[in-house]
Design an enzyme around this catalytic site. Structure first.
Site, PDB file in Angstrom:
ATOM      1  N   ALA A   1     147.275  98.597 103.863  1.00  0.00           N
ATOM      2  CA  ALA A   1     148.216  99.616 103.404  1.00  0.00           C
ATOM      3  C   ALA A   1     148.950 100.151 104.624  1.00  0.00           C
ATOM      4  O   ALA A   1     148.424 100.115 105.742  1.00  0.00           O
ATOM      5  CB  ALA A   1     147.463 100.730 102.693  1.00  0.00           C
TER       6      ALA A   1
ATOM      7  N   GLY B   1     144.043  96.823 102.472  1.00  0.00           N
ATOM      8  CA  GLY B   1     144.737  96.594 101.204  1.00  0.00           C
ATOM      9  C   GLY B   1     145.252  95.165 101.066  1.00  0.00           C
ATOM     10  O   GLY B   1     145.421  94.674  99.945  1.00  0.00           O
TER      11      GLY B   1
ATOM     12  N   GLU C   1     142.359  93.305  99.790  1.00  0.00           N
ATOM     13  CA  GLU C   1     142.166  93.748  98.391  1.00  0.00           C
ATOM     14  C   GLU C   1     143.208  93.126  97.467  1.00  0.00           C
ATOM     15  O   GLU C   1     142.896  92.724  96.347  1.00  0.00           O
ATOM     16  CB  GLU C   1     142.232  95.281  98.330  1.00  0.00           C
ATOM     17  CG  GLU C   1     141.076  95.930  99.079  1.00  0.00           C
ATOM     18  CD  GLU C   1     141.250  97.441  99.216  1.00  0.00           C
ATOM     19  OE1 GLU C   1     142.152  97.870  99.963  1.00  0.00           O
ATOM     20  OE2 GLU C   1     140.505  98.176  98.571  1.00  0.00           O
TER      21      GLU C   1
ATOM     22  N   GLU D   1     139.048  99.660 107.210  1.00  0.00           N
ATOM     23  CA  GLU D   1     139.442 101.051 106.956  1.00  0.00           C
ATOM     24  C   GLU D   1     138.527 102.036 107.663  1.00  0.00           C
ATOM     25  O   GLU D   1     138.931 103.145 107.989  1.00  0.00           O
ATOM     26  CB  GLU D   1     139.434 101.338 105.442  1.00  0.00           C
ATOM     27  CG  GLU D   1     140.540 100.652 104.657  1.00  0.00           C
ATOM     28  CD  GLU D   1     140.148  99.297 104.087  1.00  0.00           C
ATOM     29  OE1 GLU D   1     139.193  98.664 104.605  1.00  0.00           O
ATOM     30  OE2 GLU D   1     140.803  98.874 103.114  1.00  0.00           O
TER      31      GLU D   1
HETATM   32  N1  CO8 Z   1     150.363  99.801 108.608  1.00  0.00           N
HETATM   33  C1  CO8 Z   1     151.513 100.042 109.251  1.00  0.00           C
HETATM   34  N2  CO8 Z   1     151.975  99.284 110.275  1.00  0.00           N
HETATM   35  C2  CO8 Z   1     151.208  98.235 110.654  1.00  0.00           C
HETATM   36  C3  CO8 Z   1     149.983  97.922 110.031  1.00  0.00           C
HETATM   37  C4  CO8 Z   1     149.569  98.763 108.953  1.00  0.00           C
HETATM   38  N3  CO8 Z   1     148.442  98.526 108.264  1.00  0.00           N
HETATM   39  N4  CO8 Z   1     149.453  96.841 110.639  1.00  0.00           N
HETATM   40  C5  CO8 Z   1     150.322  96.488 111.602  1.00  0.00           C
HETATM   41  N5  CO8 Z   1     151.375  97.318 111.616  1.00  0.00           N
HETATM   42  C6  CO8 Z   1     152.539  97.296 112.509  1.00  0.00           C
HETATM   43  C7  CO8 Z   1     152.183  97.800 113.897  1.00  0.00           C
HETATM   44  O1  CO8 Z   1     152.247  99.213 113.930  1.00  0.00           O
HETATM   45  C8  CO8 Z   1     153.262  97.139 114.726  1.00  0.00           C
HETATM   46  O2  CO8 Z   1     154.454  97.851 114.575  1.00  0.00           O
HETATM   47  P1  CO8 Z   1     155.374  98.185 115.896  1.00  0.00           P
HETATM   48  O3  CO8 Z   1     155.752  96.826 116.432  1.00  0.00           O
HETATM   49  O4  CO8 Z   1     156.516  98.943 115.318  1.00  0.00           O
HETATM   50  O5  CO8 Z   1     154.501  98.938 116.820  1.00  0.00           O
HETATM   51  C9  CO8 Z   1     153.457  95.790 114.048  1.00  0.00           C
HETATM   52  O6  CO8 Z   1     152.940  95.940 112.719  1.00  0.00           O
HETATM   53  C10 CO8 Z   1     152.684  94.666 114.712  1.00  0.00           C
HETATM   54  O7  CO8 Z   1     151.330  95.072 114.812  1.00  0.00           O
HETATM   55  P2  CO8 Z   1     150.509  95.017 116.183  1.00  0.00           P
HETATM   56  O8  CO8 Z   1     151.404  95.233 117.361  1.00  0.00           O
HETATM   57  O9  CO8 Z   1     149.338  95.939 116.044  1.00  0.00           O
HETATM   58  O10 CO8 Z   1     150.054  93.479 116.165  1.00  0.00           O
HETATM   59  P3  CO8 Z   1     148.763  92.845 116.825  1.00  0.00           P
HETATM   60  O11 CO8 Z   1     148.943  91.378 116.704  1.00  0.00           O
HETATM   61  O12 CO8 Z   1     148.520  93.436 118.180  1.00  0.00           O
HETATM   62  O13 CO8 Z   1     147.523  93.330 115.907  1.00  0.00           O
HETATM   63  C11 CO8 Z   1     146.412  93.743 113.799  1.00  0.00           C
HETATM   64  C12 CO8 Z   1     147.451  92.889 114.575  1.00  0.00           C
HETATM   65  C13 CO8 Z   1     145.001  93.471 114.341  1.00  0.00           C
HETATM   66  C14 CO8 Z   1     146.493  93.331 112.340  1.00  0.00           C
HETATM   67  C15 CO8 Z   1     146.753  95.248 113.974  1.00  0.00           C
HETATM   68  O14 CO8 Z   1     148.131  95.440 113.664  1.00  0.00           O
HETATM   69  C16 CO8 Z   1     145.958  96.158 113.083  1.00  0.00           C
HETATM   70  O15 CO8 Z   1     144.808  96.435 113.375  1.00  0.00           O
HETATM   71  N6  CO8 Z   1     146.574  96.647 112.001  1.00  0.00           N
HETATM   72  C17 CO8 Z   1     145.942  97.613 111.120  1.00  0.00           C
HETATM   73  C18 CO8 Z   1     144.900  96.946 110.230  1.00  0.00           C
HETATM   74  C19 CO8 Z   1     144.242  97.971 109.344  1.00  0.00           C
HETATM   75  O16 CO8 Z   1     143.608  98.889 109.798  1.00  0.00           O
HETATM   76  N7  CO8 Z   1     144.395  97.810 108.028  1.00  0.00           N
HETATM   77  C20 CO8 Z   1     143.834  98.733 107.039  1.00  0.00           C
HETATM   78  C21 CO8 Z   1     144.847  99.778 106.677  1.00  0.00           C
HETATM   79  S1  CO8 Z   1     144.216 101.030 105.577  1.00  0.00           S
HETATM   80  C22 CO8 Z   1     144.186 100.261 104.053  1.00  0.00           C
HETATM   81  O17 CO8 Z   1     144.583  99.142 103.926  1.00  0.00           O
HETATM   82  C23 CO8 Z   1     143.654 101.069 102.897  1.00  0.00           C
HETATM   83  C24 CO8 Z   1     143.943 100.355 101.598  1.00  0.00           C
HETATM   84  C25 CO8 Z   1     143.711 101.257 100.435  1.00  0.00           C
HETATM   85  C26 CO8 Z   1     144.917 102.057 100.071  1.00  0.00           C
HETATM   86  C27 CO8 Z   1     144.669 102.815  98.812  1.00  0.00           C
HETATM   87  C28 CO8 Z   1     145.695 103.882  98.552  1.00  0.00           C
HETATM   88  C29 CO8 Z   1     145.339 104.642  97.316  1.00  0.00           C
END
Ligand code: CO8
Length: 258
Positions: free
Chosen positions: A65, A109, A112, A132
């Site tokens: 998400a 997400g 999921e 998460e």
């Molecule tokens: N949300 C927003 N932006 C994201 C996300 C995300 N989940 N993942 C990556 N991005 C963005 C980064 O901020 C970055 O943007 P920018 O270039 O503008 O800084 C761009 O994508 C590229 O990402 P990275 O530079 O971080 O790329 P890497 O190759 O270094 O890393 C990863 C890749 C490991 C995937 C890393 O981006 C990461 O850890 N992302 C987050 C993963 C995460 O924590 N996911 C869980 C999110 S919470 C969730 O999903 C809850 C679901 C339930 C929702 C229910 C609602 C009711």
């Protein structure tokens, strides 16, 4: 309809939906999930479409998400609007088979969403995770429930509590994905599987989907009874007559969804 966060194409009888927020690794925001719900509902009601494939990019199916969209929300915002519930429920209402074709990250997400599809075909680059916990939250669109049903309690606890990622081989060994293929072949494999499904009777595909999904929701005895009633019902269709006649006559069946 033109979408901002998706690319949707219909190839023969398969609707291919590509998540398209490359700058955010396809993070699921309200706009994307709203458009996805609309695209899936459109495919479900389009007579030309017999199977759906949802995919992302080489780098990410979806990295979860959208954290920047969620970070400032309050309990009242989340609970009061039942954030994401309508969108995800509309996806689950689709009666046609949906395949997730996953390369790269399928996290939070994103994992999921893949599990809400009917089965997952993974590239050897796929990485699944429910990280998460690192954000001070837990899965919110079914991850604790669905991952546990796919891979069992021990592995699901491990994934949710440590936030570690699972690679494609482990995902296949654990039953999370149905097949793993080299990344370059992912779309051929997924579209090939979808085309094969599209050749069957849609009535039968929908019955299979309903029956397998029922196994998540009920006891073995009730599930077997549900299956048997659907099996019996198939004998009221022309496609059952055609399928069995074609076998006896040693020819390919021509299903008409009747
Ligand atoms: N949300 C927003 N932006 C994201 C996300 C995300 N989940 N993942 C990556 N991005 C963005 C980064 O901020 C970055 O943007 P920018 O270039 O503008 O800084 C761009 O994508 C590229 O990402 P990275 O530079 O971080 O790329 P890497 O190759 O270094 O890393 C990863 C890749 C490991 C995937 C890393 O981006 C990461 O850890 N992302 C987050 C993963 C995460 O924590 N996911 C869980 C999110 S919470 C969730 O999903 C809850 C679901 C339930 C929702 C229910 C609602 C009711």
């Amino acid at each position: 309809m033109a979408y901002k966060t998706l690319i949707v194409e219909i190839e023969e009888h398969v609707c291919l939906i590509k998540l398209n927020r490359p700058n955010a690794l396809n993070a699921l925001n309200s706009a994307l999930l709203g458009e996805l719900a609309d695209a899936v509902a459109g495919a479900n009601s389009n007579d030309k479409v017999r199977c759906i494939v949802i995919t992302g990019s080489d780098k990410a199916f979806a990295a979860g998400a959208d954290i920047s969209e969620m970070s400032d929300k309050s309990f009242v915002d989340m609970f009061g609007t039942d954030h994401f519930t309508d969108e995800t429920e509309s996806l689950l209402r689709c009666r046609k088979p949906i395949i997730a074709a996953v390369a790269g990250y399928a996290l939070g997400g994103g994992c999921e969403l893949a599990m809400m599809c009917d089965f997952i075909i993974a590239a050897d680059t796929a990485k699944f995770g429910q990280p998460e916990i690192n954000l001070g939250v837990l899965a919110g669109i079914g991850g604790t429930q669905r991952l546990t049903r796919f891979v069992g309690k021990s592995k699901a606890m491990d994934m949710h509590l440590t936030g570690r990622f699972m690679d494609a081989d482990e995902a296949e060994r654990s039953g999370l994905v149905s097949r793993v293929v080299p990344a370059k072949k992912l779309m051929d494999e997924a579209m090939g599987a979808a085309q094969k499904i599209a050749e069957k009777s849609l009535l039968t595909s929908m019955a299979v989907k309903e029956a397998v999904n029922r196994s998540y929701e009920t006891t073995l005895t009730e599930g077997v009874l549900f299956e048997r009633r659907l099996f019996h019902a198939m004998f009221a269709t022309e496609d059952q007559k055609e399928g069995m006649a074609a076998f006896v006559e040693k020819r390919e069946p021509k299903f008409r969804d009747k």
